[in-house]
Structure formats: structure tokens, C-alpha cells
Design an enzyme around this catalytic site. Structure first.
Site, short mmCIF file in Angstrom:
data_model
loop_
_atom_site.label_atom_id
_atom_site.label_comp_id
_atom_site.label_asym_id
_atom_site.label_seq_id
_atom_site.Cartn_x
_atom_site.Cartn_y
_atom_site.Cartn_z
N GLU A 1 -14.61 3.48 -20.73
CA GLU A 1 -13.95 4.32 -21.75
C GLU A 1 -12.82 3.55 -22.42
OE1 GLU A 1 -13.35 8.55 -20.14
OE2 GLU A 1 -14.09 7.39 -18.45
N HIS B 1 -31.51 7.21 -33.53
CA HIS B 1 -30.98 8.58 -33.70
C HIS B 1 -30.74 9.25 -32.35
CE1 HIS B 1 -32.31 8.33 -37.97
NE2 HIS B 1 -33.30 7.64 -37.43
N LYS C 1 -15.45 13.60 -8.27
CA LYS C 1 -15.56 12.77 -9.48
C LYS C 1 -15.46 11.27 -9.23
CE LYS C 1 -15.66 13.83 -13.35
NZ LYS C 1 -14.61 14.17 -14.30
N SER D 1 -10.58 11.62 -9.63
CA SER D 1 -9.85 12.71 -10.28
C SER D 1 -8.85 13.29 -9.30
CB SER D 1 -10.85 13.79 -10.72
OG SER D 1 -10.21 15.05 -10.79
#
Ligand code: ARG
Length: 396
Positions: free
Chosen positions: A292, A156, A285, A279
Site C-alpha cells: 500500500e 477492464h 488481520k 491490526s
């Protein structure tokens, strides 16, 4: 005349474009397999007395040269050819003359395409399976390198029980080994020789020897009866796509963990600069785009399976041109999976855990404490569970 079925009447250019679709590009990867099947077919015709020795030699040499030249990039299938089968026969005839026009006796593009696809998929299944095994092995190396580092085990998304890098990576490694093995199950559906079923109803009036091409092409059995062959198109494809989906899903779930562990809040692991991107606006970044996109690409694989199943659903028996549309989702999912498998070993070799940031909640040992009470005192587990819960709550 460029189409095999061309009888002189002009074809509307729009019809050619619409019906050939992407086929001429997609068939590029089938050329060598189609040529190999054509050689086996020609040899069988020769043994059956349907093709002379001279013609067989011309066909064999012509197809071998065309395969080699295609591999070297000296020619490509053209839209005007409609598909790869036509491109090969046209070029063969240009090269060896009328003997080229004898190779299509006793076959149809309908059994040809299935044969080429099965030969191709036999190799592709092995490549994909080996790629999955390499990823599993890279995970095992990670487990050897950093395995003793403690990790919280989550259920969970809450800290549940103590785990480790070895357990975390080992779980994924085991499942991916299993996916690699499952991919090989598809061989069962690739093991039947479609050649000689021709358009789907055999070759009346011709002594075609399907057993001979079976042996030459390494199939385990002849696909019988002839009417089963076109009914089977799409089934090996869908089974392969299904197993690719399970594999991509494992890789996507692994990527989801990595993405969580890579957040500044967790900071459980580091990725090298060469494996992250930047970025355009925020100078600080470093983005884990590789992971992803691994996660995202499982959606592509899923859509490809849905498309393949939908193409075949509700078709009547016999060859239908719809079946041509199976190749796009099949090849797309294969390519996406292979690219994903190719990038992962390097990404895993570069991954480093940061134990200084990994904090296990002391209560994570609660189940272990209860287990130990049962072992040492012989009390029921429920009683031990309550005792540990009361201790954790503390007095008051
Ligand atoms: N490109 C076709 C396919 O993949 C080959 C078979 C075409 N057969 C035909 N009768 N038009 O299905």
C-alpha cells in the site's frame, strides 16, 4: 563572522532562519562533493599562478581531513553557517588559517552548488538505476521460481486471456529495466562543468581555466556560455524526477496488482508474516502495508516533480534564491524511491503464489479458439469470432 558575505553588520536571526531554511540539513549529502570540487578548483588556481604551492597543500589536506571527519560524523553543518559551502570554508579557515580565505577566488556559491549537485547526482543516478535493476532481477527470479503457474490476464479487470506468473512478472521486469536505463539519460544534463561561471557572469579580470576543472571533475564539456549555467538549474533535477515518477508508477501498479491478488476473495498469493503488519483491534488481520505504501509513495514522487517544475517556472534569468528550494523535493523523491527499491527484492523473494486458488474462466480461451479456426479453415477472423461467440452462448 560566520556567513561568507558577513561584513560586520548584525543579521536578524529570523532572516537567517527563513533564508537558510532546511539548507543546512539538506547540504549534508553534498559536503564530500563540494570538497572534491573545491580541491579541483584550488589545483586549477595553483596552475594559473593564483595560489601558492604551500596554500594549495594546506587547502587540499584541510579539505580531505574535513571530508573524512564529516563522513565519520565528527561535525555537521550548522544553521549559523547558512549552507554547506560556508560550513566548509569556515572550518577550512579555522584549520589552515588564511590559506582557507584564498579558495573562493574566481567562484561563487552559485556555481559551487551546481557543481556539487551534478557530482552527487552522477553517483545517485547510478545507485537508483542499480536499485531498479535489482528489483527487475528479483521479478525475473520470481518468474523463474513460479513462472509456470497460470494466471488470468485481465483487461477492464475482467478475465481476458490466459497469462502466467512468468508473463505477469516478466512484463514488470522489462519495464523496470527500461526505467533503469532511462534514469541514465539524465547523465547528459549532468555532463557540463558549471565551475568558473561563478555568480553567473564569469570571472572578469581573472585567468580561470574552466577546461582544467572540467577534466579534473570528469565533465564531458564546459557549460557555456556562463549565462546558460543558472538557466539550467532545475532541468537535470526535473528530468530525474520525471524518470523517478515513471519508475515509481510502475512499482505502484505492481503493488496494486499484489494488493488485489492478496485479498481473501482472490487469495492468489501469500506473503510471509514478517512482511505484513497487524491490526490493533482485529486479531485475525495481516495487512499488506508495504505494498500500500509503495503505491502511495508514487504520489509523493509526483508532488516532488510538480514542486521542482513550479520553482523554476517564470523565474527571470540569472541566479535567484528560489533555486535553493529545488533541493528539498529532489532529495525527498530520491530518498522515497531508494527506500522503495530497497524493500522490494526481499518482498519479492518472500512472495508465494497459491495455484489452488487461481481459477481461469473456461471462456478465457475464446480468442485462441477463433485464431485456430482462422489458421485451420482459412475463414475471416470476424467469422471465426462469431462462430466461437455462438458456441459460447450455447443453443437457445
Ligand atoms: N544554498 C544556495 C542554493 O542552493 C547556495 C547558493 C547561494 N547563493 C547566494 N548567492 N545566496 O542555491
Amino acid at each position: 563572522m560566520s556567513r561568507l558575505w558577513d561584513k560586520g553588520a548584525p543579521l536578524d536571526e529570523r532572516v537567517l532562519r527563513y533564508t537558510a531554511g532546511e539548507d543546512f540539513a539538506l547540504d549534508e549529502r553534498l559536503v564530500a562533493y563540494d570538497a572534491r570540487a573545491s580541491i579541483a578548483h584550488a589545483e586549477m588556481l595553483n596552475t594559473q599562478g593564483l595560489l601558492s604551492d604551500t596554500d594549495l597543500e594546506a587547502i587540499r589536506a584541510g579539505l580531505m581531513a574535513l571530508t573524512e571527519e564529516h563522513a565519520r560524523g565528527l561535525w555537521r553543518i550548522e544553521l549559523a553557517d547558512e549552507d554547506g559551502h560556508t560550513a566548509l570554508e569556515r572550518r577550512l579557515t579555522e584549520r589552515v588559517g588564511p590559506a582557507g580565505g584564498r579558495v573562493h577566488l574566481g567562484r561563487s556559491r552559485n556555481d559551487q552548488v551546481l557543481t556539487a549537485l551534478r557530482l552527487y547526482l552522477r553517483d545517485e543516478v547510478e545507485r537508483l538505476s542499480a536499485g531498479a535493476t535489482a528489483v527487475a532481477e528479483a521479478l525475473e527470479q520470481l518468474a523463474v521460481r513460479e513462472g509456470s503457474i497460470a494466471l488470468p490476464g485481465y483487461t477492464h479487470m475482467q478475465q481476458a486471456m490466459p497469462s502466467s506468473v512468468a508473463l505477469w512478472a516478466g512484463g514488470f521486469a522489462a519495464e523496470i529495466h527500461d526505467d533503469a536505463e532511462a534514469l541514465r539519460h539524465v547523465h547528459r544534463r549532468l555532463a557540463k562543468n558549471p565551475l568558473g561561471s561563478a555568480a553567473g557572469y564569469g570571472t572578469p579580470g581573472l585567468p580561470i581555466d574552466r577546461e582544467a576543472t572540467r577534466v579534473k571533475l570528469g565533465f564531458a564539456q564546459v557549460h557555456d556560455p556562463v549565462t546558460a549555467v543558472q538557466l539550467s538549474r532545475g532541468k537535470a533535477e526535473s528530468e530525474l524526477l520525471f524518470h523517478l515518477n515513471l519508475l515509481m508508477q510502475d512499482l505502484g501498479r505492481f503493488a496494486a496488482d499484489v494488493l488485489l491478488f492478496y485479498t481473501q476473495e482472490f487469495a492468489f498469493l501469500a506473503l510471509p508474516e514478517s512482511f505484513t503488519t497487524g491490526s490493533s483491534i482485529m486479531p485475525q488481520k495481516r495487512n499488506p502495508d508495504v505494498f500500500e505504501l509503495i503505491r502511495g509513495r508514487s504520489a509523493t514522487a509526483q508532488a516532488c516533480l510538480a514542486e521542482a517544475l513550479a520553482v523554476c517556472a517564470k523565474l527571470p534569468s540569472g541566479y535567484q534564491r528560489d533555486l535553493q528550494l529545488l533541493k528539498f523535493p529532489l532529495f525527498r523523491a530520491i530518498d522515497v524511491t531508494r527506500e522503495t527499491l530497497d524493500i522490494l527484492p526481499a518482498a519479492l523473494a518472500a512472495m508465494r503464489f497459491r495455484p489452488e486458488h487461481i481459477r481461469l474462466d473456461p471462456a478465457i480461451h475464446a480468442a485462441e479458439q477463433a485464431n485456430r479456426l482462422v489458421v485451420s479453415e482459412g475463414i475471416p477472423f470476424r467469422e471465426a469470432y462469431r462462430r466461437v461467440a455462438a458456441q459460447l452462448k450455447g443453443p437457445g
